[in-house]
Scaffold this motif. Sequence first.
Motif, PDB file in Angstrom:
ATOM      1  N   GLU A 104       0.820  -1.214   0.000  1.00 37.87           N
ATOM      2  CA  GLU A 104       0.000   0.000   0.000  1.00 37.87           C
ATOM      3  C   GLU A 104       0.855   1.266   0.000  1.00 37.87           C
ATOM      4  O   GLU A 104       0.449   2.318   0.489  1.00 37.87           O
ATOM      5  N   LYS A 105       2.061   1.173  -0.561  1.00 34.63           N
ATOM      6  CA  LYS A 105       2.958   2.318  -0.763  1.00 34.63           C
ATOM      7  C   LYS A 105       3.421   2.934   0.543  1.00 34.63           C
ATOM      8  O   LYS A 105       3.687   4.136   0.617  1.00 34.63           O
ATOM      9  N   GLY A 106       3.545   2.100   1.577  1.00 35.34           N
ATOM     10  CA  GLY A 106       4.060   2.565   2.854  1.00 35.34           C
ATOM     11  C   GLY A 106       5.420   1.967   3.151  1.00 35.34           C
ATOM     12  O   GLY A 106       5.955   1.175   2.375  1.00 35.34           O
ATOM     13  N   ALA A 107       5.978   2.360   4.289  1.00 33.90           N
ATOM     14  CA  ALA A 107       7.272   1.825   4.711  1.00 33.90           C
ATOM     15  C   ALA A 107       7.270   1.651   6.216  1.00 33.90           C
ATOM     16  O   ALA A 107       6.714   2.479   6.951  1.00 33.90           O
TER      17      ALA A 107
ATOM     18  N   ALA B 176     -12.525   9.598   2.746  1.00 36.66           N
ATOM     19  CA  ALA B 176     -13.989   9.556   2.792  1.00 36.66           C
ATOM     20  C   ALA B 176     -14.538   8.652   1.699  1.00 36.66           C
ATOM     21  O   ALA B 176     -15.509   7.906   1.905  1.00 36.66           O
ATOM     22  N   GLU B 177     -13.903   8.677   0.538  1.00 36.41           N
ATOM     23  CA  GLU B 177     -14.339   7.830  -0.575  1.00 36.41           C
ATOM     24  C   GLU B 177     -14.125   6.356  -0.264  1.00 36.41           C
ATOM     25  O   GLU B 177     -14.989   5.510  -0.543  1.00 36.41           O
ATOM     26  N   VAL B 178     -12.974   6.031   0.343  1.00 36.74           N
ATOM     27  CA  VAL B 178     -12.687   4.639   0.727  1.00 36.74           C
ATOM     28  C   VAL B 178     -13.739   4.124   1.699  1.00 36.74           C
ATOM     29  O   VAL B 178     -14.267   3.012   1.554  1.00 36.74           O
TER      30      VAL B 178
ATOM     31  N   ALA C 258       4.648   2.744  10.945  1.00 35.93           N
ATOM     32  CA  ALA C 258       4.806   2.844   9.498  1.00 35.93           C
ATOM     33  C   ALA C 258       4.400   4.231   9.024  1.00 35.93           C
ATOM     34  O   ALA C 258       3.633   4.936   9.687  1.00 35.93           O
ATOM     35  N   THR C 259       4.914   4.624   7.864  1.00 36.93           N
ATOM     36  CA  THR C 259       4.558   5.913   7.267  1.00 36.93           C
ATOM     37  C   THR C 259       3.974   5.694   5.877  1.00 36.93           C
ATOM     38  O   THR C 259       4.331   4.750   5.171  1.00 36.93           O
ATOM     39  N   PHE C 260       3.100   6.625   5.507  1.00 39.25           N
ATOM     40  CA  PHE C 260       2.496   6.638   4.182  1.00 39.25           C
ATOM     41  C   PHE C 260       2.476   8.083   3.692  1.00 39.25           C
ATOM     42  O   PHE C 260       2.254   9.011   4.472  1.00 39.25           O
ATOM     43  N   VAL C 261       2.697   8.262   2.402  1.00 44.59           N
ATOM     44  CA  VAL C 261       2.681   9.606   1.839  1.00 44.59           C
ATOM     45  C   VAL C 261       1.274  10.180   1.879  1.00 44.59           C
ATOM     46  O   VAL C 261       1.076  11.364   2.130  1.00 44.59           O
ATOM     47  N   ARG C 262       0.265   9.334   1.656  1.00 44.13           N
ATOM     48  CA  ARG C 262      -1.112   9.804   1.604  1.00 44.13           C
ATOM     49  C   ARG C 262      -1.978   9.037   2.609  1.00 44.13           C
ATOM     50  O   ARG C 262      -1.809   7.828   2.784  1.00 44.13           O
ATOM     51  N   PRO C 263      -2.927   9.717   3.272  1.00 38.21           N
ATOM     52  CA  PRO C 263      -3.726   9.050   4.309  1.00 38.21           C
ATOM     53  C   PRO C 263      -4.611   7.927   3.779  1.00 38.21           C
ATOM     54  O   PRO C 263      -4.889   6.971   4.500  1.00 38.21           O
ATOM     55  N   GLU C 264      -5.075   8.012   2.524  1.00 41.99           N
ATOM     56  CA  GLU C 264      -5.928   6.940   2.002  1.00 41.99           C
ATOM     57  C   GLU C 264      -5.181   5.619   1.885  1.00 41.99           C
ATOM     58  O   GLU C 264      -5.766   4.548   2.031  1.00 41.99           O
ATOM     59  N   HIS C 265      -3.859   5.691   1.633  1.00 37.92           N
ATOM     60  CA  HIS C 265      -3.080   4.461   1.594  1.00 37.92           C
ATOM     61  C   HIS C 265      -3.004   3.832   2.993  1.00 37.92           C
ATOM     62  O   HIS C 265      -3.046   2.607   3.133  1.00 37.92           O
ATOM     63  N   ALA C 266      -2.905   4.685   3.999  1.00 36.28           N
ATOM     64  CA  ALA C 266      -2.840   4.189   5.378  1.00 36.28           C
ATOM     65  C   ALA C 266      -4.164   3.554   5.798  1.00 36.28           C
ATOM     66  O   ALA C 266      -4.175   2.500   6.442  1.00 36.28           O
ATOM     67  N   ILE C 267      -5.289   4.182   5.459  1.00 31.99           N
ATOM     68  CA  ILE C 267      -6.581   3.634   5.881  1.00 31.99           C
ATOM     69  C   ILE C 267      -6.861   2.313   5.183  1.00 31.99           C
ATOM     70  O   ILE C 267      -7.380   1.368   5.789  1.00 31.99           O
TER      71      ILE C 267
END
Length: 469
Positions: free
Chosen positions: A339-342, A439-441, A353-362
Motif C-alpha cells: 500500500e505504498k508505505g514503509a 472519505a471515498e474509501v 509505518a509511514t504513508f505519503v497519503r492518508p488513504e493508503h494508510a486507511i
Amino acid sequence: MSDIQAQFSVLKQTADTKVVDAIARLIEDGEDHELNRVNVLDFASQHAVDEEHAISAFLHAARLGLFDLGWNVLCPGCGGVLGAHTTLKALKPDDYHCALCACGYKASVDDQVEVSFTVNPRVRRIAAHDPDTLPVWEYFKQVFWSSGVDFNKDSFATLANEVTLDTMELPAGEKATMSLQLPGDFVIIFEPVTHAAHFIDVQGEPTRDRQQLAIMYNKVQAPTGTTTMRPGPLRLSLENQAGVRVLPSVFIAAEALHHLIGKRKPFLTAKRMLSNQTFRDVFKADNLSLDQRLQITSLTFLFTDLKGSTALYERVGDLAAFDLVRAHFHALLEIISSEKGAVVKTIGDAVMATFVRPEHAIVAGLRMRAAMDQLNKRRGTDDLIVKIGIHEGPCLAVMLNERQDYFGQTVNIAARVQSLSTAQEIHITGPVLDAPAVAEVLEQRAIKPIQKQAALRGIADKMVVYEIP
C-alpha cells in the motif's frame, strides 16, 4: 557475459521483469537526455508499468551501479534545480536561493526535493556527464530545470524564439557584448551555471539613445540587482571571471515565460522516497546524518500493537505464540509495502509505518484487520487482535539509534490514538478523515466513522477522534 549483462541478470532477481526490460531498452536505445535525471513516475507512465515497481527497480539498479541517485532541491516557482546532491545527507539545513525568482526557500522534502536517476558513465556515457559541453538550451533543459518541468520540442522552440532576446556562451576569462532592443516588458538577464540574475525594469517612453549595462560573473553569487531602463537599444557588456563557462540569457519576463515554466508533471519526491520500503531496506547508508532535521509538512503515520500478547504467551506457550506473532508481522509488513508505505521500526509486538497519503494508510489498516480475521479463522480462535491508530500532520525526519526516524507531536498523537483501540477497531484523527480520498474509501465500504472525544496521554487537550468499526 559482460558486466552490464550480469548486473541486469541480478536486477531481474530483485525487480519486476517488465520494468527491468524497459530500463535495458532505455539504456540501449534512449537519447542522451532521456538517461539524465530520469523522472521515474514519468518513466512508469510512458511504459505502462506500476509506479512502485518502477521505483523499486531503479533503486536496485542504483545499488548495482547502473544508475546514480540524485537529490535535487527545486525552486517551487520556476522549477529550477537550486542544489544537486548525490546523497540525502548532503541536503543543507539553510535556505536555498533562486536568483531567477529572487526568492529563498528551505528544502522541504514534501515537494521541493526531487529524486532522480542518471545512468552511470561506466554503463553509458552521455552528454550530461560533461555539462560544460552542452549547448545553451540543452543545459537549461538537462541541468537547470528539473524533470518535473513539462517541456517538449514546441515549448522549447517558443522559449528560444519568442521569450528570449539573446543567449551567449562565454568562456572563462573572456569578455563580450550583446546589442539588444529592450521591449516594454520586464526583462531578466539570467545565467544558469552560476545562478546569477539581473533584472531590468523597463518603463517610460521609448528612447533611441543607446543605454549601457555591465555585468561581471565571478565565483561569489552576488545579490540579485534591478536596473530601471527605457524601451530601446541596450549595449550589454559581459565579463566572465567565474572560472567556468557561463551562459548569460536574456528573457522577457512576460506571461509566455510563466506559462512555459509553470507546466509541471509529477515527479518522485524525497518524502515519497523516505516512505518507500525498498529505499529504507537498500539505501540505509544514504539516510540522514545525525545532525540533520528535515521538515515534512504532511505525512501519515500508522501505529499497530498486538493486544494481550503477554497473556497469549502464557495461554499457548512460547513456541506457538512466537509463530503467531511472526505470522502477524509477516502479514502486516507485506500489506504496508503493497500500500505504498514503509516500516519505520518495530517495537516489541508493535509496528510504526509511514504513508505519503492518508488513504493508503486507511486501506492498509482495513486490510490488516481483515488479515488478522483470516489468521484467527484458520486457527479457530480469536487470539490475534491488532490495535491500529492513524494520524496525519507535520513532522521532522531525523536519525535516531542509527535509523532514519521521525520526531514531533504528529508522531506522538498517532501512537496515542492507537492505544484507544480495545478490539479490532481502527482509530483515526480528523485530518485523516478530512482527506477526500479517505472519505471515498469509507463510503465505498459502507463504513460510518463514530466520533469520540478522547484524552490522550501527554496531550494537553482532549481530541476528536473517529472509530472505524
